[in-house]
Design an enzyme around this catalytic site. Structure first.
Site, short mmCIF file in Angstrom:
data_model
loop_
_atom_site.label_atom_id
_atom_site.label_comp_id
_atom_site.label_asym_id
_atom_site.label_seq_id
_atom_site.Cartn_x
_atom_site.Cartn_y
_atom_site.Cartn_z
N HIS A 120 0.74 -0.95 0.33
CA HIS A 120 0.07 0.15 0.22
C HIS A 120 0.41 0.99 -0.17
O HIS A 120 0.34 2.44 -0.43
CB HIS A 120 -1.13 0.16 1.52
CG HIS A 120 -0.26 -0.07 2.44
ND1 HIS A 120 -1.25 -0.16 3.58
CD2 HIS A 120 1.62 -0.34 3.03
CE1 HIS A 120 -0.23 -0.05 4.71
NE2 HIS A 120 1.11 -0.21 4.42
N HIS A 121 2.23 1.00 0.21
CA HIS A 121 2.89 2.68 -0.09
C HIS A 121 2.76 3.04 -1.17
O HIS A 121 4.04 4.01 -1.47
CB HIS A 121 4.17 2.22 0.62
CG HIS A 121 3.97 1.64 2.23
ND1 HIS A 121 3.07 3.31 3.63
CD2 HIS A 121 4.43 1.13 3.13
CE1 HIS A 121 3.39 2.01 4.63
NE2 HIS A 121 4.28 1.60 4.36
N ALA A 122 3.20 1.96 -2.24
CA ALA A 122 3.47 2.23 -3.89
C ALA A 122 2.38 3.45 -4.34
O ALA A 122 1.24 2.98 -4.11
CB ALA A 122 4.09 0.61 -4.82
N ASP A 163 -0.89 4.76 3.13
CA ASP A 163 -0.57 6.48 1.71
C ASP A 163 -0.35 6.21 0.11
O ASP A 163 -1.60 7.02 -0.06
CB ASP A 163 0.93 7.14 1.90
CG ASP A 163 2.59 6.56 1.92
OD1 ASP A 163 1.97 5.29 2.73
OD2 ASP A 163 2.84 6.78 1.30
#
Length: 315
Positions: A120-122, A163
């Site tokens: 989920h940070h990509a 993010d």
């Protein structure tokens, strides 16, 4: 009916000796699922590599091309925290393909779980925090493009804010993003989800579960949805070296039960991904991640038994 589980041995490529990412957990998780009897014939599904076309629904072409060519800039590789070599690139393509397959199986059967996923940070222009491609976002955009779904909910309960996912879907009413995380943890710069709940270090089971109940109710009230993605990160655990929320094994089990029962109780399809979990005790970590699959398998059996009883009454 058995829970559909998506797995590939390629989820666990070799890393340099002493690397801090616990890559061995993926193989250990599948071994734990085998030990628990959750992998009978027909239950395990093997993903294909995600296609270039589907990656471009979320990520910039120059970034995708650089990853495929194993030629990302050194600064991007440092942000990702993994060597962008043959094994890691193949893993990223497989994990994204696996989350897409998990979503397709969830739409067909009501509930399915990946043994990887939750990167989920990509972001569109690059990876970060051990995340190369945002597998959940790619799956959503692919299914939307195919006309399989119109609206999705992302329930992200990893200890770190989602993010990248929040940024990708900001101001997009077709996707509702919920992130419940430790506010004092990575990333330093947060993005705006549709609903963010920042928790303090040391929160513990009771307050944590209350926050999950509140956030889940609010997110579900913002429906309707065609599909829900659940990032069941276990880095909220009291022994996790990258998380600070001090949640116990029992708290994780209660959380997963709450989420799965609330979503399936409304008849919504649910695709589970494992998210983060970081400890040197890989076997303990695998048992922790397996809580998602155990809980989902139990719910699958419960719904099947209920359907059988109703069919018997009808007959």
């Amino acid at each position: 009916m058995t829970l559909p589980i998506v797995h590939h041995a390629g989820f666990a490529p070799a890393l340099p000796q002493g690397h801090r990412f616990p890559m061995a957990k993926f193989a250990a998780l599948f071994a734990e699922l085998e030990r628990l009897g959750l992998t009978p014939p027909g239950a395990v599904h093997t993903p294909d590599l995600i296609t270039h076309e589907n990656l471009l629904r979320v990520h910039a072409q120059d970034y995708v091309d650089a990853v495929i060519a194993r030629a990302v800039p050194a600064a991007v590789e440092r942000r990702i925290g993994l060597p962008i070599d043959d094994g890691v690139v193949r893993r990223a393509l497989l994990a994204s393909g696996a989350t897409l397959l998990t979503a397709r199986l969830a739409l067909a059967h009501g509930l399915a779980c990946n043994t990887a996923g939750g990167s989920h940070h990509a972001r569109p222009d690059g990876g970060a925090g051990f995340c190369v491609f945002n597998d959940v976002a790619v799956a959503i955009r692919t299914l939307q493009a195919e006309g399989r779904i119109a609206r999705a909910l992302v329930v992200d309960l990893d200890v770190h804010q989602g993010d990248g996912t929040a940024l990708i879907f900001q101001d997009d009413p077709s996707v509702f993003t919920l992130s419940i995380h430790c506010g004092a943890n990575f990333p330093v710069r947060k993005e705006r989800s549709d609903l963010d709940i920042d928790l303090a270090p040391g929160t513990g089971d009771g307050p944590y579960l209350a926050a999950v109940g509140h956030g889940l109710a609010a997110a579900l009230a913002a429906g309707p949805y065609d599909l829900v993605f659940y990032n069941a990160g276990v880095d909220i655990h009291e022994d996790d070296r990258l998380g600070h929320l001090a949640v116990s094994d029992a708290g994780i089990a209660a959380r997963d039960r709450m989420v799965i029962e609330a979503i399936r109780g409304r008849g919504l399809a649910l695709a589970g991904v494992i998210g983060g979990g970081y400890t040197t005790d890989v076997e303990a970590l695998a048992r922790r991640h397996a809580i998602l699959h155990r809980t989902a398998a139990r719910e699958t059996r419960r719904i099947a038994a209920k359907d059988n009883r109703q069919a018997a009454v009808t007959d």
